[in-house]
Design an enzyme around this catalytic site. Structure first.
Site, PDB file in Angstrom:
ATOM      1  N   GLY A 238      33.671  75.187  45.325  1.00 32.32           N
ATOM      2  CA  GLY A 238      33.784  75.081  44.412  1.00 32.32           C
ATOM      3  C   GLY A 238      33.001  75.743  43.395  1.00 32.32           C
ATOM      4  N   PRO A 240      31.035  75.372  40.018  1.00 30.58           N
ATOM      5  CG  PRO A 240      29.157  75.837  38.603  1.00 30.58           C
ATOM      6  CD  PRO A 240      30.444  76.511  39.206  1.00 30.58           C
ATOM      7  CB  THR A 242      34.532  71.268  41.320  1.00 38.30           C
ATOM      8  OG1 THR A 242      33.897  71.355  42.297  1.00 38.30           O
ATOM      9  CG2 THR A 242      34.991  72.171  40.411  1.00 38.30           C
ATOM     10  N   GLY A 243      32.649  68.172  41.818  1.00 41.19           N
ATOM     11  CA  GLY A 243      32.633  67.225  42.388  1.00 41.19           C
ATOM     12  C   GLY A 243      31.821  66.862  43.579  1.00 41.19           C
ATOM     13  CE  LYS A 244      29.368  73.306  44.839  1.00 41.80           C
ATOM     14  NZ  LYS A 244      30.025  72.755  43.333  1.00 41.80           N
ATOM     15  CB  THR A 245      26.911  66.104  45.111  1.00 45.53           C
ATOM     16  OG1 THR A 245      25.972  67.668  44.821  1.00 45.53           O
ATOM     17  CG2 THR A 245      25.286  65.167  45.393  1.00 45.53           C
ATOM     18  CD  GLU A 460      36.797  83.666  14.336  1.00 43.18           C
ATOM     19  OE1 GLU A 460      37.904  82.795  14.532  1.00 43.18           O
ATOM     20  OE2 GLU A 460      35.743  84.372  13.667  1.00 43.18           O
ATOM     21  CG  HIS A 463      39.959  86.593  16.429  1.00 47.57           C
ATOM     22  ND1 HIS A 463      40.181  87.463  17.317  1.00 47.57           N
ATOM     23  CD2 HIS A 463      39.104  86.908  16.131  1.00 47.57           C
ATOM     24  CE1 HIS A 463      39.293  88.148  17.676  1.00 47.57           C
ATOM     25  NE2 HIS A 463      38.531  87.765  16.746  1.00 47.57           N
ATOM     26  CG  ASP A 535      35.736  89.002  19.174  1.00 55.19           C
ATOM     27  OD1 ASP A 535      35.682  88.183  19.997  1.00 55.19           O
ATOM     28  OD2 ASP A 535      35.611  89.212  17.611  1.00 55.19           O
TER      29      ASP A 535
END
Length: 646
Positions: A238, A240, A242-245, A460, A463, A535
């Site tokens: 997954g 970085p 995302t809670g793998k450890t 801005e 955009h 951009d």
């Protein structure tokens, strides 16, 4: 993706299963023996060597006076140094002998030392012969027998001992020194508060897949009686954060077994064979504590595909990988050790790692959806003192694409913002401030140059208006000309729903929005600035993927060219042959440029049609510096109908 506060630092393990073979000492016993023998010999020599009589330091003139008076029995000459013996002890040096109290001193000297002048003295030897003084010459280069013995024998002893030690280490498979072969894996102790599945949110499917591994560890006999084979490993994949450890620790907490945690980068050292040695040591400890879990974080540091990149295949990393493959495949059916590993780059892993029998399962952890983000925020804000008006559902809707770690950071930044203003509780304004810091960067001092402020405002506003009036584009949530990070101004957009699959119309609308700032500069000022660099970079990367990966070019058709693909490491990119001709490469570049030019023209056409709205929005930005969603709706409805071009 996970959430929940991290437990406190781990304590040393007291698991009785780990009591077994005592660890080998870092310094071999024979080294201590050699040091003991040398120490005893040195002290014995110091004790047994007879001490000489007290000696007095004479000036050279005083020495000559004693020789002339016939009071010197013998001298030893060593270069310029003189060491001699008096015939009759004197109370003090001869140059003060005229002192009337000299003979009253109770201290007498039988020996003396002196120094010959650096230019030498030709009269010295004849004078000594005349007074019949015994003269002994000493070689300065000759040392004592003990020093000679040590200087000669010590290198031989150390060399032989080193060969003996390295030979024993080689027999044990430890081709390294000073304990470098120890794995360094940390074990989660029983005293440490356990992490359970209740501390992990937003990954319900992954938890269901790993629940079976918990069952294997808690009740292995239930599966072995049916002839089932225990899984060897599970790979957590997954992005970085995302809670793998945390999910791996939750598996260990639910199963109530020892949990060995190590990073793959800790295996590899500059010494050949150390990585393989550490792998063996880690699995030996895990088998001793079985049933147990071995967690290897960032597996791609050691598990990359063999033979890829520059150089041969006989390097330290690949030998470490080979040992890891052997250890995982060497388990018997009764060994209750499961390997969990985490990586965010599964495409670079060696195929031998991913086959059944090693990592039997791949558990994918993606970014959470809106419901998952709300559950994660509930866990992360559980320790915060929240205001009653904080709406976690609204925060979850405003944070698409956030991982569990991002949401934890959001909650912490909000608490810090509340503490800075001295509030008693964290409210929505603190979360708004924290969200601005994360999305936009640290706020910088405002622009002082009025012409530059006006230029940034038009950029801005371009955009924002293109996003508002382009079908399929994400709506604008905020526009600001306050510098944040390295950006002079920012336009934020957010989709109303989470997207996992993108249509061609949506991507074209995204290109239009990216080029809206440059289009506004050209419409108003008939010039271009450097402000559109990011951009243009994002638009070019998106257009290349549309053409080369997703087959969204009418000129090139439904063909995958690999253009715009992110290569995992340099060797694979250089070795991969290009599967299209030079003429096709030119057509690919032309198609990419065509998509960008068309988007640019659409944005310019729209802004020319909406010029009154553009000027009104710029005036508002120059006055207030920031415009949110509600104010943008009021402004656009006052000037014209708020609608998107059909």
């Amino acid at each position: 993706m996970s959430a929940g506060p991290e437990p406190p630092p781990q304590l040393p393990s007291k698991d009785p299963r780990l009591k077994g073979t005592p660890p080998r000492p870092l310094v071999p016993i024979w080294v201590w023996g050699v040091l003991l023998v040398v120490s005893v010999a040195w002290n014995a020599w110091a004790v047994l060597t007879p001490r000489s009589a007290p000696s007095v330091d004479l000036p050279y003139s005083g020495f000559l006076d004693q020789v002339g008076a016939g009071n010197v029995a013998s001298v030893t000459l060593a270069g310029q140094n003189i060491d001699g013996v008096f015939k009759q002890a004197i109370p003090r040096p001869a140059d003060v002998a005229l002192d009337p109290t000299a003979n009253q001193s109770s201290t007498t000297f039988e020996r003396f030392t002196s120094v010959v002048p650096s230019q030498g003295d030709d009269r010295l030897l004849p004078l000594l012969q005349e007074q019949q003084v015994t003269v002994t010459a000493k070689d300065l280069n000759a040392g004592s027998w003990l020093i000679n013995l040590i200087s000669t024998a010590a290198p031989i002893v150390l060399f032989v001992g080193l060969l003996f030690f390295m030979g024993r280490q080689t027999q044990r498979g430890q081709q390294n020194l000073l304990g470098f072969g120890r794995s360094g894996a940390q074990m989660v102790a029983e005293e440490r508060p356990r992490v359970s599945f209740a501390d992990v949110a937003g990954v319900d499917e992954a938890k269901r897949e790993l629940q079976e591994i918990v069952g294997f560890l808690k009740q292995p006999e239930r599966y072995l009686q049916l002839g089932a084979r225990l899984p060897r490993g599970a790979l957590l994949v997954g992005p970085p954060g995302t809670g793998k450890t945390l999910l791996a620790r939750a598996v260990a907490g639910e199963a109530d077994v020892p949990f060995f945690s190590i990073s793959a980068s800790q295996f590899v050292e500059m010494f050949v064979g150390v990585g393989a040695s550490r792998v063996r040591d880690l699995f030996k400890r895990a088998k001793t504590a079985a049933p147990s879990i071995v967690f290897v974080d960032e597996l791609d540091a050691v598990g990359r595909q063999r033979g890829a990149g520059f150089g041969g295949g006989n390097d330290e990393r690949e030998q470490t990988l080979n040992q890891l493959l052997v250890e995982m495949d060497g388990f018997d059916d009764q060994t209750k050790v499961i390997v969990l590993a985490a990586t965010n780059r599964p495409d670079v892993l060696d195929p031998a790692l991913l086959r059944p029998g090693r990592f039997d399962r791949q558990v994918t952890l993606g970014l959470p959806d809106r419901l998952g983000r709300a559950a994660i925020l509930k866990i992360h804000t559980g320790r915060l003192k929240l205001d009653t008006h904080v709406d976690l559902e609204q925060l979850a809707q405003r944070t698409p694409g956030f991982s569990g770690a991002d949401l934890g950071n959001l909650a912490n930044e909000a608490a810090l913002a509340a503490a800075r203003r001295g509030a008693a509780a964290v409210d929505m304004s603190d979360f708004d401030s924290a969200l601005d810091t994360i999305l936009l960067g640290t706020r910088q001092p405002g622009l002082l140059n009025e012409a530059e402020r006006r230029l940034v405002a038009f950029h801005e506003a371009g955009h924002a208006l293109v996003a508002e009036y382009t079908p399929g584009a994400d709506p604008v949530t905020r526009v600001t000309i306050i510098p944040h990070g390295q950006a002079l101004g920012v336009t934020l957009t957010a989709g109303e729903e989470d997207r996992r699959n993108y249509t061609r119309d949506y991507l074209l609308a995204r290109l239009d929005v990216l080029l809206g700032g440059r289009a506004a500069e050209e419409v108003v000022f008939e010039d271009a600035t450097t402000g559109a660099e990011s951009d243009l970079k994002a638009a070019t990367a998106l257009a290349r993927r549309m053409v080369g990966l997703w087959g969204m070019s009418e000129e090139l058709g439904l063909v995958w060219y690999g253009v715009g693909e992110m290569h995992p490491f340099l060797g694979r990119e250089l070795a991969a042959p290009r599967e299209y001709a030079e003429a096709t490469a030119g057509r690919v570049d032309a198609a990419v440029r065509g998509l960008i030019e068309e988007a640019h023209q659409r944005a310019k056409t729209l802004l020319k049609q909406k010029r009154p709205l553009l000027d009104a929005l710029v005036d508002e930005l120059l006055a207030e510096e920031s415009v949110d969603r509600a104010r943008l709706n009021q402004l656009l409805s006052a000037v014209g109908p708020v609608r998107r071009v059909a």
